[in-house]
Design a protein around this motif. Structure first.
Motif, PDB file in Angstrom:
ATOM      1  N   GLY A  16      44.932 -22.142  19.559  1.00 20.22           N
ATOM      2  CA  GLY A  16      43.873 -21.876  19.847  1.00 20.22           C
ATOM      3  C   GLY A  16      42.962 -22.506  20.687  1.00 20.22           C
ATOM      4  O   GLY A  16      42.262 -23.070  21.789  1.00 20.22           O
ATOM      5  N   PHE A  17      42.914 -24.026  19.702  1.00 15.70           N
ATOM      6  CA  PHE A  17      42.584 -25.088  20.470  1.00 15.70           C
ATOM      7  C   PHE A  17      43.208 -25.848  21.673  1.00 15.70           C
ATOM      8  O   PHE A  17      44.967 -25.653  21.146  1.00 15.70           O
ATOM      9  CB  PHE A  17      42.316 -25.803  19.393  1.00 15.70           C
ATOM     10  CG  PHE A  17      41.535 -27.497  19.588  1.00 15.70           C
ATOM     11  CD1 PHE A  17      39.927 -27.450  19.312  1.00 15.70           C
ATOM     12  CD2 PHE A  17      42.420 -28.831  19.936  1.00 15.70           C
ATOM     13  CE1 PHE A  17      39.290 -28.780  19.988  1.00 15.70           C
ATOM     14  CE2 PHE A  17      41.147 -29.498  20.212  1.00 15.70           C
ATOM     15  CZ  PHE A  17      40.350 -29.556  19.959  1.00 15.70           C
ATOM     16  N   VAL A  68      41.258 -36.855   2.485  1.00 15.92           N
ATOM     17  CA  VAL A  68      40.342 -36.969   2.637  1.00 15.92           C
ATOM     18  C   VAL A  68      39.739 -35.465   3.179  1.00 15.92           C
ATOM     19  O   VAL A  68      40.431 -35.529   4.906  1.00 15.92           O
ATOM     20  CB  VAL A  68      40.319 -37.927   3.410  1.00 15.92           C
ATOM     21  CG1 VAL A  68      38.694 -38.495   3.642  1.00 15.92           C
ATOM     22  CG2 VAL A  68      40.172 -39.693   2.671  1.00 15.92           C
ATOM     23  N   PHE A  69      38.237 -35.428   3.269  1.00 18.68           N
ATOM     24  CA  PHE A  69      37.592 -34.248   4.384  1.00 18.68           C
ATOM     25  C   PHE A  69      36.677 -34.629   4.999  1.00 18.68           C
ATOM     26  O   PHE A  69      36.096 -35.195   4.325  1.00 18.68           O
ATOM     27  CB  PHE A  69      37.366 -33.177   2.694  1.00 18.68           C
ATOM     28  CG  PHE A  69      38.181 -32.299   2.076  1.00 18.68           C
ATOM     29  CD1 PHE A  69      39.599 -31.719   1.996  1.00 18.68           C
ATOM     30  CD2 PHE A  69      38.403 -33.028   1.063  1.00 18.68           C
ATOM     31  CE1 PHE A  69      40.154 -31.224   0.981  1.00 18.68           C
ATOM     32  CE2 PHE A  69      39.413 -32.954  -0.060  1.00 18.68           C
ATOM     33  CZ  PHE A  69      40.347 -31.644   0.183  1.00 18.68           C
ATOM     34  N   ALA A  70      36.718 -34.769   5.817  1.00 19.15           N
ATOM     35  CA  ALA A  70      35.762 -34.829   7.011  1.00 19.15           C
ATOM     36  C   ALA A  70      35.109 -34.267   7.817  1.00 19.15           C
ATOM     37  O   ALA A  70      36.459 -32.548   8.053  1.00 19.15           O
ATOM     38  CB  ALA A  70      36.279 -36.448   8.313  1.00 19.15           C
ATOM     39  N   PHE A  71      33.978 -33.809   7.718  1.00 16.38           N
ATOM     40  CA  PHE A  71      33.381 -32.218   8.739  1.00 16.38           C
ATOM     41  C   PHE A  71      32.329 -33.435   9.853  1.00 16.38           C
ATOM     42  O   PHE A  71      31.943 -34.604   9.413  1.00 16.38           O
ATOM     43  CB  PHE A  71      32.497 -32.312   7.523  1.00 16.38           C
ATOM     44  CG  PHE A  71      33.003 -31.812   6.604  1.00 16.38           C
ATOM     45  CD1 PHE A  71      33.020 -30.114   6.978  1.00 16.38           C
ATOM     46  CD2 PHE A  71      33.004 -31.566   5.346  1.00 16.38           C
ATOM     47  CE1 PHE A  71      34.068 -28.939   5.689  1.00 16.38           C
ATOM     48  CE2 PHE A  71      33.904 -31.205   3.746  1.00 16.38           C
ATOM     49  CZ  PHE A  71      33.924 -29.404   4.199  1.00 16.38           C
ATOM     50  N   VAL A  95      30.330 -31.890  26.108  1.00 15.80           N
ATOM     51  CA  VAL A  95      30.581 -30.663  25.076  1.00 15.80           C
ATOM     52  C   VAL A  95      30.753 -31.166  23.425  1.00 15.80           C
ATOM     53  O   VAL A  95      31.303 -32.424  23.295  1.00 15.80           O
ATOM     54  CB  VAL A  95      31.989 -30.160  25.316  1.00 15.80           C
ATOM     55  CG1 VAL A  95      32.966 -31.493  25.758  1.00 15.80           C
ATOM     56  CG2 VAL A  95      31.591 -29.320  24.960  1.00 15.80           C
ATOM     57  N   ASP A  96      30.047 -30.656  22.392  1.00 15.60           N
ATOM     58  CA  ASP A  96      30.423 -30.986  21.547  1.00 15.60           C
ATOM     59  C   ASP A  96      30.855 -30.182  20.421  1.00 15.60           C
ATOM     60  O   ASP A  96      30.785 -29.058  21.005  1.00 15.60           O
ATOM     61  CB  ASP A  96      28.874 -31.180  20.543  1.00 15.60           C
ATOM     62  CG  ASP A  96      28.146 -32.601  21.223  1.00 15.60           C
ATOM     63  OD1 ASP A  96      28.641 -33.552  20.549  1.00 15.60           O
ATOM     64  OD2 ASP A  96      26.939 -32.843  21.332  1.00 15.60           O
ATOM     65  N   VAL A  97      31.888 -30.095  19.656  1.00 17.76           N
ATOM     66  CA  VAL A  97      32.856 -28.869  18.992  1.00 17.76           C
ATOM     67  C   VAL A  97      33.264 -29.148  17.852  1.00 17.76           C
ATOM     68  O   VAL A  97      33.138 -30.481  17.068  1.00 17.76           O
ATOM     69  CB  VAL A  97      34.341 -29.112  20.527  1.00 17.76           C
ATOM     70  CG1 VAL A  97      35.168 -28.207  19.338  1.00 17.76           C
ATOM     71  CG2 VAL A  97      34.095 -28.523  21.803  1.00 17.76           C
ATOM     72  N   ARG A  98      32.157 -28.300  16.873  1.00 16.15           N
ATOM     73  CA  ARG A  98      32.685 -28.788  15.686  1.00 16.15           C
ATOM     74  C   ARG A  98      33.814 -28.880  14.338  1.00 16.15           C
ATOM     75  O   ARG A  98      34.839 -27.556  15.027  1.00 16.15           O
ATOM     76  CB  ARG A  98      32.204 -27.233  14.449  1.00 16.15           C
ATOM     77  CG  ARG A  98      30.638 -27.691  14.639  1.00 16.15           C
ATOM     78  CD  ARG A  98      29.741 -27.296  13.760  1.00 16.15           C
ATOM     79  NE  ARG A  98      30.344 -25.748  13.074  1.00 16.15           N
ATOM     80  CZ  ARG A  98      29.372 -25.510  12.230  1.00 16.15           C
ATOM     81  NH1 ARG A  98      28.489 -25.211  12.288  1.00 16.15           N
ATOM     82  NH2 ARG A  98      30.281 -24.110  11.142  1.00 16.15           N
ATOM     83  N   PHE A  99      33.874 -29.586  13.545  1.00 14.53           N
ATOM     84  CA  PHE A  99      35.308 -29.276  13.171  1.00 14.53           C
ATOM     85  C   PHE A  99      35.470 -29.712  11.773  1.00 14.53           C
ATOM     86  O   PHE A  99      34.682 -30.545  11.075  1.00 14.53           O
ATOM     87  CB  PHE A  99      36.341 -30.908  13.884  1.00 14.53           C
ATOM     88  CG  PHE A  99      36.037 -31.900  13.894  1.00 14.53           C
ATOM     89  CD1 PHE A  99      36.302 -32.708  12.469  1.00 14.53           C
ATOM     90  CD2 PHE A  99      35.683 -32.620  14.839  1.00 14.53           C
ATOM     91  CE1 PHE A  99      35.761 -34.350  12.101  1.00 14.53           C
ATOM     92  CE2 PHE A  99      35.677 -34.463  14.923  1.00 14.53           C
ATOM     93  CZ  PHE A  99      35.715 -35.088  13.107  1.00 14.53           C
ATOM     94  N   ILE A 100      36.543 -29.938  10.924  1.00 11.28           N
ATOM     95  CA  ILE A 100      36.720 -29.981   9.274  1.00 11.28           C
ATOM     96  C   ILE A 100      37.666 -30.318   9.914  1.00 11.28           C
ATOM     97  O   ILE A 100      39.614 -30.059  10.181  1.00 11.28           O
ATOM     98  CB  ILE A 100      36.606 -28.954   8.886  1.00 11.28           C
ATOM     99  CG1 ILE A 100      37.150 -29.097   6.897  1.00 11.28           C
ATOM    100  CG2 ILE A 100      37.888 -28.033   8.803  1.00 11.28           C
ATOM    101  CD1 ILE A 100      37.176 -28.826   5.702  1.00 11.28           C
ATOM    102  N   ALA A 152      40.796 -27.765  11.607  1.00  7.10           N
ATOM    103  CA  ALA A 152      40.190 -26.836  12.427  1.00  7.10           C
ATOM    104  C   ALA A 152      39.108 -27.212  12.880  1.00  7.10           C
ATOM    105  O   ALA A 152      38.321 -27.673  12.453  1.00  7.10           O
ATOM    106  CB  ALA A 152      39.977 -25.874  11.157  1.00  7.10           C
ATOM    107  N   ALA A 153      38.700 -26.114  14.047  1.00  6.59           N
ATOM    108  CA  ALA A 153      37.941 -26.694  14.931  1.00  6.59           C
ATOM    109  C   ALA A 153      36.922 -25.471  15.686  1.00  6.59           C
ATOM    110  O   ALA A 153      37.750 -24.376  15.922  1.00  6.59           O
ATOM    111  CB  ALA A 153      37.976 -28.066  16.298  1.00  6.59           C
TER     112      ALA A 153
END
Length: 130
Positions: A38-39, A81-84, A97-102, A118-119
């Motif tokens: 979907g991304f 490493v888990f990055a948010f 545009v700003d798009v949240r991710f992990i 995942a975003a």
């Protein structure tokens, strides 16, 4: 408490705004790059060359700028490493545009060897396609 070496590698990549020279230093040539369906360009890419040409190439045909901004990082004992954070970018023509991710990174011998992402694909899709 000092930061883990694995977090330091990940933070270096983010703080560079994904500068190509830093990416070449910290990303393993045979990285597995897994982008959520979907991304734009979602799928699995094998190897840094494929990531650069097959994922980022088409993405930057539509975006003026696009880079990750990390807000929080956590490491586990399994070299993850888990990055948010969020991607910050501008569509060609200037719309921001700003798009949240992990991101879940696997680090081996100081190199990034695997990314699972995942975003919020809908936000980016709306910015790109109205």
């Amino acid at each position: 408490m000092s930061e883990s070496p694995n977090i330091a590698v990940v933070r270096r990549m983010y703080e560079s705004k994904a500068a190509p020279d830093v990416l070449q230093e910290v990303i393993h040539p045979e990285i597995v790059w897994d982008i959520t369906p979907g991304f734009p360009g979602g799928g699995v890419y094998n190897g840094f060359e494929s990531v650069a040409h097959d994922f980022f190439g088409p993405l930057f045909e539509r975006l003026e700028t696009f880079y990750p901004v990390c807000r929080e990082c956590y490491a586990d004992s399994e070299n993850h490493v888990f990055a948010f954070g969020h991607y910050h970018g501008a569509i060609k023509g200037g719309k921001a545009v700003d798009v949240r991710f992990i991101h879940i990174w696997t680090v081996r011998d100081g190199k990034l060897v695997h990314l699972r992402q995942a975003a919020d694909s809908l936000v980016l899709d709306r910015a790109l396609n109205g």
